[in-house]
Write an enzyme that holds these catalytic residues in place. Structure first.
Site, PDB file in Angstrom:
ATOM      1  CE  LYS A 160      -3.091 -19.782   2.228  1.00 38.88           C
ATOM      2  NZ  LYS A 160      -4.351 -20.109   1.567  1.00 38.88           N
TER       3      LYS A 160
HETATM    4  C1  E4P Z   1      -4.529 -20.507  -1.704  1.00 37.60           C
HETATM    5  O1  E4P Z   1      -3.609 -20.616  -0.944  1.00 37.60           O
HETATM    6  C2  E4P Z   1      -5.138 -19.196  -2.003  1.00 37.60           C
HETATM    7  O2  E4P Z   1      -5.790 -18.708  -0.878  1.00 37.60           O
HETATM    8  C3  E4P Z   1      -6.065 -19.354  -3.183  1.00 37.60           C
HETATM    9  O3  E4P Z   1      -5.385 -20.053  -4.214  1.00 37.60           O
HETATM   10  C4  E4P Z   1      -6.617 -18.033  -3.676  1.00 37.60           C
HETATM   11  O4  E4P Z   1      -7.337 -18.258  -4.862  1.00 37.60           O
HETATM   12  P1  E4P Z   1      -8.367 -17.203  -5.464  1.00 37.60           P
HETATM   13  O5  E4P Z   1      -7.601 -16.015  -5.930  1.00 37.60           O
HETATM   14  O6  E4P Z   1      -9.021 -17.942  -6.596  1.00 37.60           O
HETATM   15  O7  E4P Z   1      -9.323 -16.865  -4.355  1.00 37.60           O
END
Ligand code: E4P
Length: 217
Positions: free
Chosen positions: A83
């Protein structure tokens, strides 16, 4: 549509996997901080539970650092997806990872143009953060609609991974718009199951079974 679990908590991941609906998992530095565990120990453990792509996020912000970190993460397990943040240095790294056969999830996407650039760099997944856009009084789901349309217009293979999901409505809307995947917190995944008519219907069936058992003695 693929459903990923947005968590680094082994217990809740296992619980959702056992329901047979989890196709993958996403983590981020905040989710790791929540469970207080190191990325290099928790990711292999998640990969043992989840049979599908597991996103592990780099924290370097220069291309060289992202590449170094990402290659280490990719070696943890064959299902690891690296990522990478949606910044210029991130896209440089994505281009190299793609050539090396390392899958990527480009994260922190808040605009259709960012998603276009990520696809051009060869990202495997793009993660638009819907809930965080809603938090700014803008319509997060419009971004999913735009990205799906742009990718379809030009035949990009990058998969739209709806992220920052905060409600069951986000999931159904993303599905209707053709988002390839959505990553969902365990609490929301459980809410997808919920319907009061299912609960009351089940209660009635159980009650009638009990009555019938007495009657049919
Ligand atoms: C996943 O890939 C993201 O990092 C996550 O869904 C972010 O979610 P949030 O905005 O609730 O922290």
């Amino acid at each position: 549509m693929k459903l990923f679990i947005d968590s680094a908590d082994l217990k809740e991941i296992k619980d959702c996997v056992e329901m047979g609906v989890v196709d993958g998992c996403t983590t981020n530095p905040s989710l790791l901080a929540k469970v207080g565990r190191k990325i290099e120990t928790v990711i292999p453990e998640i990969c043992e539970i989840v049979d599908g792509p597991v996103s592990a996020e780099v924290v370097a912000i220069d291309a060289e650092g992202i590449l170094k970190e990402g290659r280490v993460l990719a070696k943890l397990h064959k299902n690891v997806v690296v990522k990478v943040p949606l910044i210029a240095e991130g896209l440089k790294a994505v281009k190299v990872f793609t050539k090396e056969g390392i899958k990527t999830n480009v994260t922190l996407c808040f605009s259709a143009n960012q998603a276009l650039l990520a696809a051009k760099a060869g990202a495997t997944y793009i993660s638009p953060f819907i809930g965080r856009i809603d938090d700014t009084s803008h319509e997060g789901m419009k971004l999913i609609e735009d990205i799906v349309a742009i990718y379809e217009n030009f035949g990009f293979e990058t998969q739209v991974l709806t992220a920052s999901v905060r409600s069951p409505l986000h999931v159904v809307q993303a599905a209707l718009l053709g988002s390839h995947c959505a990553t969902i917190p365990a609490s929301i995944l459980k809410l997808l199951l919920k319907h009061p008519l299912t609960d009351s219907g089940l209660e009635k069936f159980l009650e009638d079974t009990k009555k019938n058992a007495e009657k049919a003695k």
